[in-house]
Write an enzyme that holds these catalytic residues in place. Structure first.
Site, PDB file in Angstrom:
ATOM      1  NE  ARG A   1     -23.155   3.795  73.253  1.00 42.12           N
ATOM      2  CZ  ARG A   1     -21.898   3.475  73.006  1.00 42.12           C
ATOM      3  NH1 ARG A   1     -21.309   3.889  71.905  1.00 42.12           N
ATOM      4  NH2 ARG A   1     -21.209   2.748  73.863  1.00 42.12           N
TER       5      ARG A   1
ATOM      6  CD  GLU B   1     -22.102   9.788  69.232  1.00 38.64           C
ATOM      7  OE1 GLU B   1     -23.351   9.868  69.313  1.00 38.64           O
ATOM      8  OE2 GLU B   1     -21.502   8.695  69.196  1.00 38.64           O
TER       9      GLU B   1
ATOM     10  CG  HIS C   1     -18.210  -0.132  64.700  1.00 33.81           C
ATOM     11  ND1 HIS C   1     -18.152  -0.562  66.005  1.00 33.81           N
ATOM     12  CD2 HIS C   1     -17.711   1.124  64.708  1.00 33.81           C
ATOM     13  CE1 HIS C   1     -17.653   0.406  66.764  1.00 33.81           C
ATOM     14  NE2 HIS C   1     -17.370   1.443  65.996  1.00 33.81           N
TER      15      HIS C   1
ATOM     16  CG  HIS D   1     -20.538   3.435  64.035  1.00 39.35           C
ATOM     17  ND1 HIS D   1     -20.508   4.199  65.176  1.00 39.35           N
ATOM     18  CD2 HIS D   1     -20.165   4.249  63.035  1.00 39.35           C
ATOM     19  CE1 HIS D   1     -20.108   5.427  64.869  1.00 39.35           C
ATOM     20  NE2 HIS D   1     -19.894   5.482  63.587  1.00 39.35           N
TER      21      HIS D   1
ATOM     22  CG  ASP E   1     -19.151  13.782  68.148  1.00 37.26           C
ATOM     23  OD1 ASP E   1     -18.444  12.752  68.071  1.00 37.26           O
ATOM     24  OD2 ASP E   1     -19.880  14.175  67.224  1.00 37.26           O
TER      25      ASP E   1
ATOM     26  CD  GLU F   1     -15.695  16.620  63.495  1.00 40.03           C
ATOM     27  OE1 GLU F   1     -16.254  15.950  64.366  1.00 40.03           O
ATOM     28  OE2 GLU F   1     -15.224  16.125  62.457  1.00 40.03           O
TER      29      GLU F   1
HETATM   30  C1  UD1 Z   1     -17.469   5.385  69.523  1.00 40.88           C
HETATM   31  C2  UD1 Z   1     -17.978   6.789  69.785  1.00 40.88           C
HETATM   32  C3  UD1 Z   1     -18.725   7.337  68.580  1.00 40.88           C
HETATM   33  C4  UD1 Z   1     -17.893   7.211  67.320  1.00 40.88           C
HETATM   34  C5  UD1 Z   1     -17.412   5.789  67.169  1.00 40.88           C
HETATM   35  C6  UD1 Z   1     -16.493   5.680  65.986  1.00 40.88           C
HETATM   36  C7  UD1 Z   1     -18.660   7.321  72.070  1.00 40.88           C
HETATM   37  C8  UD1 Z   1     -19.729   7.248  73.096  1.00 40.88           C
HETATM   38  N1  UD1 Z   1     -18.911   6.754  70.901  1.00 40.88           N
HETATM   39  O1  UD1 Z   1     -18.585   4.518  69.389  1.00 40.88           O
HETATM   40  O2  UD1 Z   1     -19.053   8.691  68.795  1.00 40.88           O
HETATM   41  O3  UD1 Z   1     -18.696   7.576  66.239  1.00 40.88           O
HETATM   42  O4  UD1 Z   1     -16.694   5.380  68.340  1.00 40.88           O
HETATM   43  O5  UD1 Z   1     -16.324   4.357  65.592  1.00 40.88           O
HETATM   44  O6  UD1 Z   1     -17.608   7.870  72.327  1.00 40.88           O
HETATM   45  N2  UD1 Z   1     -14.735  -2.375  69.938  1.00 40.88           N
HETATM   46  C9  UD1 Z   1     -13.747  -3.322  69.689  1.00 40.88           C
HETATM   47  N3  UD1 Z   1     -12.580  -2.895  69.127  1.00 40.88           N
HETATM   48  C10 UD1 Z   1     -12.353  -1.613  68.777  1.00 40.88           C
HETATM   49  C11 UD1 Z   1     -13.349  -0.671  69.020  1.00 40.88           C
HETATM   50  C12 UD1 Z   1     -14.540  -1.057  69.607  1.00 40.88           C
HETATM   51  O7  UD1 Z   1     -13.925  -4.487  69.980  1.00 40.88           O
HETATM   52  O8  UD1 Z   1     -11.273  -1.315  68.272  1.00 40.88           O
HETATM   53  C13 UD1 Z   1     -16.000  -2.811  70.577  1.00 40.88           C
HETATM   54  C14 UD1 Z   1     -15.818  -3.087  72.080  1.00 40.88           C
HETATM   55  O9  UD1 Z   1     -16.647  -4.161  72.448  1.00 40.88           O
HETATM   56  C15 UD1 Z   1     -16.284  -1.781  72.709  1.00 40.88           C
HETATM   57  C16 UD1 Z   1     -17.446  -1.451  71.791  1.00 40.88           C
HETATM   58  O10 UD1 Z   1     -16.984  -1.782  70.470  1.00 40.88           O
HETATM   59  O11 UD1 Z   1     -16.657  -1.915  74.062  1.00 40.88           O
HETATM   60  C17 UD1 Z   1     -17.950  -0.034  71.835  1.00 40.88           C
HETATM   61  O12 UD1 Z   1     -16.894   0.903  71.681  1.00 40.88           O
HETATM   62  P1  UD1 Z   1     -17.176   2.454  72.102  1.00 40.88           P
HETATM   63  O13 UD1 Z   1     -15.980   3.263  71.799  1.00 40.88           O
HETATM   64  O14 UD1 Z   1     -17.740   2.528  73.484  1.00 40.88           O
HETATM   65  O15 UD1 Z   1     -18.378   2.866  71.170  1.00 40.88           O
HETATM   66  P2  UD1 Z   1     -18.485   2.968  69.594  1.00 40.88           P
HETATM   67  O16 UD1 Z   1     -19.826   2.419  69.276  1.00 40.88           O
HETATM   68  O17 UD1 Z   1     -17.298   2.401  68.966  1.00 40.88           O
HETATM   69  N1  UDP Z   2     -12.991   3.958  58.315  1.00 39.56           N
HETATM   70  C1  UDP Z   2     -11.900   3.114  58.158  1.00 39.56           C
HETATM   71  N2  UDP Z   2     -12.118   1.768  58.057  1.00 39.56           N
HETATM   72  C2  UDP Z   2     -13.368   1.224  58.086  1.00 39.56           C
HETATM   73  C3  UDP Z   2     -14.479   2.105  58.250  1.00 39.56           C
HETATM   74  C4  UDP Z   2     -14.250   3.462  58.374  1.00 39.56           C
HETATM   75  O1  UDP Z   2     -10.759   3.564  58.100  1.00 39.56           O
HETATM   76  O2  UDP Z   2     -13.496  -0.001  57.978  1.00 39.56           O
HETATM   77  C5  UDP Z   2     -12.746   5.399  58.497  1.00 39.56           C
HETATM   78  C6  UDP Z   2     -13.526   6.319  57.596  1.00 39.56           C
HETATM   79  O3  UDP Z   2     -12.813   6.573  56.401  1.00 39.56           O
HETATM   80  C7  UDP Z   2     -13.689   7.558  58.451  1.00 39.56           C
HETATM   81  C8  UDP Z   2     -13.716   7.035  59.870  1.00 39.56           C
HETATM   82  O4  UDP Z   2     -13.191   5.716  59.803  1.00 39.56           O
HETATM   83  O5  UDP Z   2     -12.562   8.418  58.372  1.00 39.56           O
HETATM   84  C9  UDP Z   2     -15.115   7.047  60.380  1.00 39.56           C
HETATM   85  O6  UDP Z   2     -15.193   6.321  61.555  1.00 39.56           O
HETATM   86  P1  UDP Z   2     -16.577   5.912  62.173  1.00 39.56           P
HETATM   87  O7  UDP Z   2     -17.608   5.815  61.119  1.00 39.56           O
HETATM   88  O8  UDP Z   2     -16.308   4.715  63.022  1.00 39.56           O
HETATM   89  O9  UDP Z   2     -16.873   7.128  63.165  1.00 39.56           O
HETATM   90  P2  UDP Z   2     -17.669   8.502  62.986  1.00 39.56           P
HETATM   91  O10 UDP Z   2     -17.014   9.304  61.941  1.00 39.56           O
HETATM   92  O11 UDP Z   2     -19.104   8.163  62.698  1.00 39.56           O
HETATM   93  O12 UDP Z   2     -17.545   9.102  64.352  1.00 39.56           O
END
Ligand code: UD1
Ligand code: UDP
Length: 372
Positions: free
Chosen positions: A212, A136, A243, A210, A100, A122
């Protein structure tokens, strides 16, 4: 006449890759049946790279889309334009997306615009509340509306799709591929030492947060609750891989850095994270994937959300929705720490989310499709 399907697998974030890696690895075993193309949007950069390393995968193309603190509209428009160009160039028969995220939803839309078939791994998770989780719930509903093939992990998810009018022949209940990923990683866990030195005899609480919808006050409450817990129990250690989203990171480090018995870590690779999960006494999280993994290791999960699209753990009694109120979080954690019966009740059972065979079922489904 075609002899094999051209399948494009698209991933952008950490959880998408964890849950698609088993599908990719399974499809790769049958090169006579499938021509596979991996596309990374890299909506996440560093966290995606961590997982590519762990699963030893390399995308055929990497769009390198992530920018710091990206907005949903900026991210969506970038994914739409760039993924669409790749569709024109590669012309896949089927596109596989997972879950999602914005990568999943926008890639599915882009595929729809080009009349390319979409397969959704999923599928069918719902809370019924468009702002929880945000964005999501809407992302997965959009994908559900336009996907051609739906792979729900559980009966509940399959029922959600049926209620929305998806024809039965387009639904295959597979189990969640995250359980396949756990099985794949399991043999690699032994011999790994935890990333943080834990004092023997102490109970460890593993924390992730993490979402939103938890930015702002809820995140603040979560941090304050963690401080309360660390001050109340000197036999407890809290381990929190943070995160990298700036909305999370800044608040968490401002509140929790340099405090006794609280360990803040960088995001961990999958092996390091699961090693810690196995060592945890209980888990405090708003993550989706973590809710699905914890039952494999018999760990109680307290879910810091108002609702969950993963009711199976709650029904099995191994997870509980506790919201983000500071006092409530502290009370619920205290109950598990202090009441042996509650702890034992929440630390048993099997994983209700899958059996580790999901990717095989998905591969067989694709094999059964008629070629044009
Ligand atoms: C995203 C997904 C969320 C998922 C989550 C898993 C959307 C809208 N959100 O949220 O559904 O649960 O990923 O973790 O698709 N960033 C880094 N390095 C990284 C990743 C992220 O610096 O490797 C920072 C960046 O500043 C980036 C921000 O996190 O702009 C947000 O990343 P984004 O993918 O937009 O949203 P998440 O909150 O990570
Ligand atoms: N995870 C990881 N390292 C971390 C935190 C989470 O490998 O430091 C893994 C965790 O085991 C799970 C996935 O990341 O499989 C979950 O990711 P996240 O919580 O970012 O996203 P969500 O599942 O909420 O979309």
């Amino acid at each position: 006449m075609k002899t094999k399907q051209k399948i494009m697998v698209i991933y952008g974030t950490r959880p998408e890759l964890i849950k698609l890696a088993p599908v990719i690895l399974e499809l790769q075993k049958y090169p006579e049946d499938f021509e596979l193309f991996q596309l990374a949007t890299a909506q996440h950069r560093d966290m995606l790279d961590q997982m590519l390393d762990i699963f030893q995968l390399k995308p055929d193309r990497d769009l390198n889309i992530m920018v710091p603190n990206q907005t949903l509209d900026q991210l969506s428009s970038n994914v739409m334009l760039k993924v669409s160009e790749i569709f024109t160039e590669i012309a896949p028969d089927i596109v596989i997306i997972q879950g999602d995220t914005t990568t999943a939803m926008v890639s599915a839309m882009a595929a729809f615009y080009k009349k390319i078939a979409v397969a959704h791994v999923e599928a069918g998770l719902r809370t019924g509340d468009i702002y929880n989780p945000f964005p999501e719930e809407i992302n997965r509903k959009v994908v559900g509306t336009l996907a051609n093939y739906h792979f729900p992990p559980t009966m509940t998810a399959a029922e959600n799709l049926k209620k929305e009018g998806i024809p039965l022949e387009r639904i295959l209940m597979t189990g969640n591929t995250v359980v396949d990923a756990l099985k794949f990683i399991e043999p690699k866990l032994d011999g790994y030492t935890p990333r943080v030195q834990l004092e023997p005899g102490k109970k460890m609480i593993l924390v992730t947060a993490h979402r939103r919808e938890n930015f702002g006050d809820p995140m603040e409450n979560i941090c304050k609750a963690i401080i309360d817990i660390s001050e109340r129990y000197d036999d407890v250690e809290i381990v929190y891989p943070v995160h990298p989203n700036p909305n999370v990171r800044e608040k968490v480090f401002n509140h929790l850095a340099n405090r006794d018995r609280i360990h803040l870590l960088q995001p961990l690779n999958y092996i390091d994270f699961l090693v810690l999960m196995r060592k945890a006494y209980l888990i405090l999280t708003d993550s989706g994937g973590v809710q699905e993994e914890a039952p494999t290791y018999n760990k109680p999960v307290l879910v810091m959300r108002l609702v969950t699209e993963r009711p199976e753990g709650v029904e099995a009694g191994v997870s509980k929705i506790i919201g983000t109120n500071q006092k409530n979080i502290v009370n619920e954690v205290s109950r598990i720490l202090e009441d042996e019966d509650t702890f034992r009740r929440m630390s048993r059972g099997t994983n209700p989310y899958g059996d580790g065979q999901a990717s095989q079922r998905i591969r067989k489904f694709f094999k059964s499709l008629e070629l044009d």
